[in-house]
Scaffold this active site. Structure first.
Site, mmCIF file in Angstrom:
data_model
loop_
_atom_site.group_PDB
_atom_site.id
_atom_site.type_symbol
_atom_site.label_atom_id
_atom_site.label_comp_id
_atom_site.label_asym_id
_atom_site.label_seq_id
_atom_site.Cartn_x
_atom_site.Cartn_y
_atom_site.Cartn_z
ATOM 1 N N CYS A 45 -4.495 1.528 -4.520
ATOM 2 C CA CYS A 45 -3.813 2.963 -3.921
ATOM 3 C C CYS A 45 -2.498 3.187 -4.770
ATOM 4 C CB CYS A 45 -3.422 2.557 -2.410
ATOM 5 S SG CYS A 45 -2.630 1.218 -2.312
ATOM 6 N N HIS B 288 0.991 -1.202 0.051
ATOM 7 C CA HIS B 288 0.065 -0.013 -0.016
ATOM 8 C C HIS B 288 1.158 1.236 0.180
ATOM 9 C CE1 HIS B 288 -3.194 2.989 1.368
ATOM 10 N NE2 HIS B 288 -2.080 3.231 2.008
#
Length: 484
Positions: A100, A32
């Site tokens: 993301c 992430h």
């Protein structure tokens, strides 16, 4: 400003120890990422989110990478993020296809001209290339939702931001800086002018006009991309931009990684003045298509490249008709989204260039140029109409087109409406555009007086039978705008 990439492991170490056993390949982390500058962290999950750097629900990053520096003003960065919100909405999140890292890559490309490391962006593809990865794709996506789409803890929200917040988390005590921010916000609120009387137009019912001005016709026809590339020979920057457009538009995929938009803009500005008319037409066509990607478009309208191109087209419109056609199509595509329209019309130099090329197209003898120019006028005046609708309908509602340019555009619109044998689509667009231009302008303004002196009301009335039955009320609506 220094720009950093925060890298997290959503698996908390499990990927490193168990990936070989389950997938047959070694994975160091389920990545992430977020982009960080000026003490604020930006990431994609429950839409585009932001928090104080290092205070998200993901904890502390496993790695912090330096991406570079940006000199872009914060207001331009905010405009860009606003343009991305439709692309990176909460509903669009997908752990493997739209995550993301796609957002971080686009945002980094905009800020510093380079994306994030490929070992991060390529991970979903590597997982899905394994049999077990494909089998577990739906379960993995669903199981990670509580982590990837969690709200920002309330104590981590920057003052004055509009983000998804976890209200169950106690807020931290206000800092001295927070108090100063609140003091400044309160002072700004006190300095706002008191409410004024409403403009007479705010009382009018403009159903047909409002509906017509809400649509934004775009020049979205795709060329033969392979043929288009041949015109740029060994120009790698332009060829890469065409390849991007081919993947992005032909496949309608929003997850195609951004090219280096800084380099593309610099190359267009360098190539344009020294190219033949034939190559200039292709450069304009690439620019037209780049405006259909909101991530690239918001960058283009914040630079001077569009006004330089459009001014160049206007200067040669009388002799080079091929340039004018694509020029007015570019003007159309500057209004592909509400956010983009707001930015495009806010920059007065670009707004002037848009009006200039649109007027040239309206007064052209070529039906195709004239029709596309009327589309551009419809989009431009529709953006002004929408902007004024949202300004509390006050008597001094600010125009997005300065009066000098608005008069120039109005004269051209009325002239087209008075021409014989004008195409009905062009008539319809010009009529609606004129209404949008007049809406909530000062009653005693030169714009109103000019429209009245040219007999705009009678000219519009003369076209009533050419309109669709459901559109004919626009004649009365525009007449009311001229009279009040």
């Amino acid at each position: 400003m220094d720009v950093q990439l925060y890298v997290y492991d959503l698996s908390q170490g499990l990927a490193r120890t168990m990936s070989m056993q389950f997938l047959g390949i070694q994975i160091d982390a389920v990545y992430h990422t977020s982009v960080v500058f000026s003490g604020t962290e930006y990431f994609f999950g429950q839409g585009i989110q932001m928090c104080r750097a290092g205070m998200s629900h993901h904890g502390q990053p496993m790695q912090v990478l330096k991406l570079g520096k940006t000199d872009l003003p914060l207001d331009i960065i905010e405009e860009y993020l606003g343009a991305l919100r439709a692309t990176y909405s909460p509903e669009s999140y997908d752990l493997f296809a739209h995550n993301c890292n796609n957002f971080s890559n686009d945002f980094a490309q905009f800020l510093v001209g380079t994306g994030i490391p490929e070992y991060i962006t390529n991970l979903p593809r590597q997982v899905l290339e394994t049999p077990f990865g494909r089998m577990l794709q739906p379960q993995l996506d669903a199981s990670m939702r509580s982590v990837t789409q969690a709200p920002v803890p309330a104590h981590a929200v920057p003052i004055g931001s509009d983000v998804h917040v976890n209200e169950s988390t106690p807020r931290a005590e206000s800092t001295e800086a927070d108090a100063k921010d609140l003091e400044n916000m309160s002072q700004s609120a006190l300095e706002k002018p008191s409410p004024q009387r409403k403009h007479p137009h705010s009382q009018l019912k403009l159903t047909v006009l409002e509906h017509a001005l809400s649509r934004s016709p775009l020049a979205s026809k795709l060329p033969d991309f392979q043929e288009l590339k041949t015109h740029f020979e060994r120009d790698t920057t332009m060829i890469e931009s065409v390849d991007f457009l081919d993947k992005r538009l032909h496949a309608s995929s929003i997850d195609v990684a951004l090219p280096d938009v800084h380099t593309i803009v610099a190359r267009i500005e360098e190539l344009w003045p020294k190219s033949t008319v034939a190559l200039q037409t292709r450069i304009l066509d690439v620019t037209r298509l780049l405006l259909l990607d909101e991530r690239v478009a918001i960058f283009l309208v914040e630079t001077s490249v569009l006004e330089d191109l459009l001014h160049g087209v206007s200067m040669r419109a009388d002799t080079e008709s091929s340039l004018l056609l694509v020029g007015v199509q570019i003007a159309c595509n500057c209004f592909s989204t509400t956010q983009l329209a707001r930015v495009a019309t806010k920059r007065q130099s670009l707004s002037a260039a848009l009006v200039e090329v649109t007027v040239k197209g309206l007064l052209s003898q070529d039906e195709q140029q004239q029709t596309w120019a009327s589309n551009a006028a419809l989009n431009m005046c529709g953006a002004q109409f929408t902007a004024k609708r949202t300004q509390f309908e006050l008597a001094d509602a600010k125009a997005t087109i300065v009066e000098e340019r608005a008069i120039e555009l109005a004269v051209a619109l009325i002239e087209v409406l008075s021409m014989v044998n004008t195409h009905i689509d062009c008539i319809r667009n010009c009529m609606f555009a004129l209404g949008g231009l007049l809406y909530m302008s000062p009653v005693d303004s030169e714009l109103h007086q000019t429209a009245a002196s040219l007999g705009a009301a009678d000219i519009i009335q003369s076209h009533v039978k050419e309109l669709r039955f459901e559109e004919r009320d626009v004649v009365d609506e525009t007449g009311q705008l001229l009279q009040s």
